[in-house]
Motif scaffolding. Structure first.
Motif, PDB file in Angstrom:
ATOM      1  N   THR A 238     -47.965   5.024 -59.093  1.00 15.14           N
ATOM      2  CA  THR A 238     -47.948   4.052 -57.996  1.00 15.14           C
ATOM      3  C   THR A 238     -49.006   2.975 -58.212  1.00 15.14           C
ATOM      4  N   THR A 239     -50.199   3.392 -58.591  1.00 17.07           N
ATOM      5  CA  THR A 239     -51.292   2.449 -58.820  1.00 17.07           C
ATOM      6  C   THR A 239     -50.970   1.486 -59.958  1.00 17.07           C
ATOM      7  N   PHE A 240     -50.443   2.025 -61.048  1.00 10.00           N
ATOM      8  CA  PHE A 240     -50.118   1.197 -62.214  1.00 10.00           C
ATOM      9  C   PHE A 240     -49.057   0.153 -61.861  1.00 10.00           C
ATOM     10  N   THR A 241     -48.056   0.554 -61.084  1.00  9.65           N
ATOM     11  CA  THR A 241     -46.988  -0.372 -60.700  1.00  9.65           C
ATOM     12  C   THR A 241     -47.531  -1.527 -59.868  1.00  9.65           C
ATOM     13  N   VAL A 242     -48.325  -1.192 -58.845  1.00 10.82           N
ATOM     14  CA  VAL A 242     -48.898  -2.234 -57.982  1.00 10.82           C
ATOM     15  C   VAL A 242     -49.895  -3.090 -58.757  1.00 10.82           C
ATOM     16  N   PHE A 243     -50.678  -2.448 -59.620  1.00  5.68           N
ATOM     17  CA  PHE A 243     -51.685  -3.164 -60.414  1.00  5.68           C
ATOM     18  C   PHE A 243     -51.027  -4.202 -61.323  1.00  5.68           C
ATOM     19  N   ILE A 244     -49.973  -3.808 -62.018  1.00  6.92           N
ATOM     20  CA  ILE A 244     -49.286  -4.726 -62.935  1.00  6.92           C
ATOM     21  C   ILE A 244     -48.649  -5.879 -62.163  1.00  6.92           C
ATOM     22  N   ALA A 245     -48.029  -5.573 -61.015  1.00  6.00           N
ATOM     23  CA  ALA A 245     -47.423  -6.629 -60.199  1.00  6.00           C
ATOM     24  C   ALA A 245     -48.482  -7.622 -59.724  1.00  6.00           C
ATOM     25  N   SER A 246     -49.624  -7.108 -59.271  1.00 10.47           N
ATOM     26  CA  SER A 246     -50.711  -7.975 -58.798  1.00 10.47           C
ATOM     27  C   SER A 246     -51.291  -8.807 -59.934  1.00 10.47           C
ATOM     28  N   LEU A 247     -51.425  -8.186 -61.102  1.00  7.20           N
ATOM     29  CA  LEU A 247     -51.969  -8.897 -62.266  1.00  7.20           C
ATOM     30  C   LEU A 247     -51.040 -10.037 -62.693  1.00  7.20           C
ATOM     31  N   CYS A 248     -49.732  -9.778 -62.655  1.00 10.09           N
ATOM     32  CA  CYS A 248     -48.756 -10.834 -62.996  1.00 10.09           C
ATOM     33  C   CYS A 248     -48.821 -11.977 -61.990  1.00 10.09           C
ATOM     34  N   LEU A 249     -48.995 -11.649 -60.712  1.00 10.58           N
ATOM     35  CA  LEU A 249     -49.141 -12.694 -59.688  1.00 10.58           C
ATOM     36  C   LEU A 249     -50.394 -13.519 -59.940  1.00 10.58           C
ATOM     37  N   PHE A 250     -51.464 -12.838 -60.365  1.00 14.35           N
ATOM     38  CA  PHE A 250     -52.718 -13.545 -60.629  1.00 14.35           C
ATOM     39  C   PHE A 250     -52.586 -14.492 -61.821  1.00 14.35           C
ATOM     40  N   ILE A 251     -51.902 -14.044 -62.859  1.00 11.65           N
ATOM     41  CA  ILE A 251     -51.785 -14.840 -64.086  1.00 11.65           C
ATOM     42  C   ILE A 251     -50.751 -15.947 -63.935  1.00 11.65           C
ATOM     43  N   PHE A 252     -49.588 -15.620 -63.360  1.00 14.56           N
ATOM     44  CA  PHE A 252     -48.483 -16.578 -63.332  1.00 14.56           C
ATOM     45  C   PHE A 252     -48.252 -17.198 -61.952  1.00 14.56           C
ATOM     46  N   GLY A 253     -48.901 -16.653 -60.917  1.00 14.97           N
ATOM     47  CA  GLY A 253     -48.671 -17.162 -59.571  1.00 14.97           C
ATOM     48  C   GLY A 253     -49.360 -18.493 -59.325  1.00 14.97           C
ATOM     49  N   GLY A 254     -49.059 -19.087 -58.176  1.00 13.93           N
ATOM     50  CA  GLY A 254     -49.638 -20.371 -57.813  1.00 13.93           C
ATOM     51  C   GLY A 254     -51.073 -20.245 -57.354  1.00 13.93           C
ATOM     52  N   GLU A 255     -51.725 -21.394 -57.210  1.00 14.52           N
ATOM     53  CA  GLU A 255     -53.129 -21.435 -56.807  1.00 14.52           C
ATOM     54  C   GLU A 255     -53.328 -20.866 -55.411  1.00 14.52           C
ATOM     55  N   SER A 256     -52.319 -21.029 -54.544  1.00 20.40           N
ATOM     56  CA  SER A 256     -52.458 -20.611 -53.144  1.00 20.40           C
ATOM     57  C   SER A 256     -52.556 -19.093 -52.985  1.00 20.40           C
ATOM     58  N   ILE A 257     -52.040 -18.319 -53.951  1.00 20.45           N
ATOM     59  CA  ILE A 257     -52.101 -16.851 -53.844  1.00 20.45           C
ATOM     60  C   ILE A 257     -53.006 -16.227 -54.905  1.00 20.45           C
ATOM     61  N   ARG A 258     -53.773 -17.063 -55.607  1.00 16.55           N
ATOM     62  CA  ARG A 258     -54.601 -16.550 -56.704  1.00 16.55           C
ATOM     63  C   ARG A 258     -55.661 -15.577 -56.204  1.00 16.55           C
TER      64      ARG A 258
END
Length: 302
Positions: A238-258
């Motif tokens: 569970t942790t790995f799944t959420v961690f990877i999703a959050s990391l992808c949002l941080f790297i590829f997401g917009g400035e507003s959700i960084r």
């Protein structure tokens, strides 16, 4: 492939306690010394978010700020390839806002602007409501755990979630990362994630207690370690799944959700860490003291 998760987690928690205490002290010192780097959401001022068609540098924006009569220390500029953020400590009036847009359009005629303004009273109210939200959520969780399990589980759970929330706040304070409304959303999300993981472990401990010997402290330690070993695969997946999703949002997401995604990356890791090495061992400490009371009383009567 199956891993053998058998390990003395209670013994390992001593190192975790030391690490958490050091991190907590560092966070307290940083908060008392520097505080948090609040975004315009929590302090008065104007935040101008600009979508640009080409890269704009700070050196190009500085003359515009100087012409507006704004002090250099009262403005923070974050340039980017397709987005520029200019944060003013003071609230811009209509003339200043119009002049800024007019001058900036000379740098990029196709730029689009989003201006957010917060007055001092609104900033204080937002900060106060954010604190209330975290406290109310924590109190509600404590009541729920106390009713479903017992007060020792509730105490351990609340210490764990406060630890997770404070670690994230400490990291943002130490590294001077910007705290905005999405950060508060992330903290509340982390609290929910952490308590969910902790509840799964507590539920397994309670189930194993029904069939285990509870005569000595060693018996309780075995129950805790065995319960953690049984839930480890689920917790890490569970942790790995959420961690990877959050990391992808941080790297590829917009400035507003960084900042939201960065807080989630940090909080997800420490949420699993605290459930395993803080919440469960802390319950063991509280429960073992109760288990020792009858023996102490018996010795005293003899």
């Amino acid at each position: 492939m199956r891993f053998n998760w058998n390990y003395d987690y209670v013994k390992g928690s001593k190192i975790a306690y030391i690490f958490s205490i050091i991190l907590t002290v560092a966070g307290i010192v940083s908060l008392l010394t520097f505080g948090l780097n609040y975004a315009v959401d929590f302090k008065s001022g104007s935040n101008v978010d600009i979508t640009v068609s080409k890269a704009i540098t700070t050196e190009q924006i500085d003359p515009i700020i100087n012409d507006m009569g704004v002090k250099e220390g009262d403005v923070h500029i974050t340039p980017g390839a397709d987005r520029v953020n200019v944060r003013f400590s003071n609230v811009l009036d209509e003339n200043q806002e119009s002049k800024f847009k007019q001058e900036f359009s000379k740098l990029d005629s196709t730029a689009s602007y989003e201006v957010n303004t917060v007055d001092p009273e609104m900033a204080k109210e937002l900060e106060r409501n954010a604190i209330y939200a975290v406290l109310i959520a924590s109190i509600g969780i404590m009541i729920y755990v106390a009713i479903r399990f017992e007060w020792r589980f509730a105490v351990a759970a609340v210490v764990s979630i406060f630890h997770d929330a404070f670690v994230v706040i400490s990291v943002f304070s130490i590294f001077r990362l910007e705290v905005n409304l999405t950060f508060i959303t992330a903290v509340l999300t982390i609290v929910g994630f952490s308590i969910n993981d902790t509840i799964v472990i507590f539920d397994r401990i309670r189930e194993n207690l029904r069939f285990a010997k509870k005569t000595t402290k060693a018996d309780l330690r075995e129950v805790v370690n065995h319960s953690l070993a049984q839930t480890m695969t689920r917790s890490l997946n569970t942790t790995f799944t959420v961690f990877i999703a959050s990391l992808c949002l941080f790297i590829f997401g917009g400035e507003s959700i960084r900042m939201f995604s960065l807080a989630m990356v940090i909080g997800t890791f420490f949420g699993a860490y605290s459930s395993i090495f803080i919440a469960a061992p802390l319950w063991f400490t509280l429960k073992s003291k109760q288990s020792n009371k009858p023996k102490t009383a018996a010795k005293a009567s003899n």
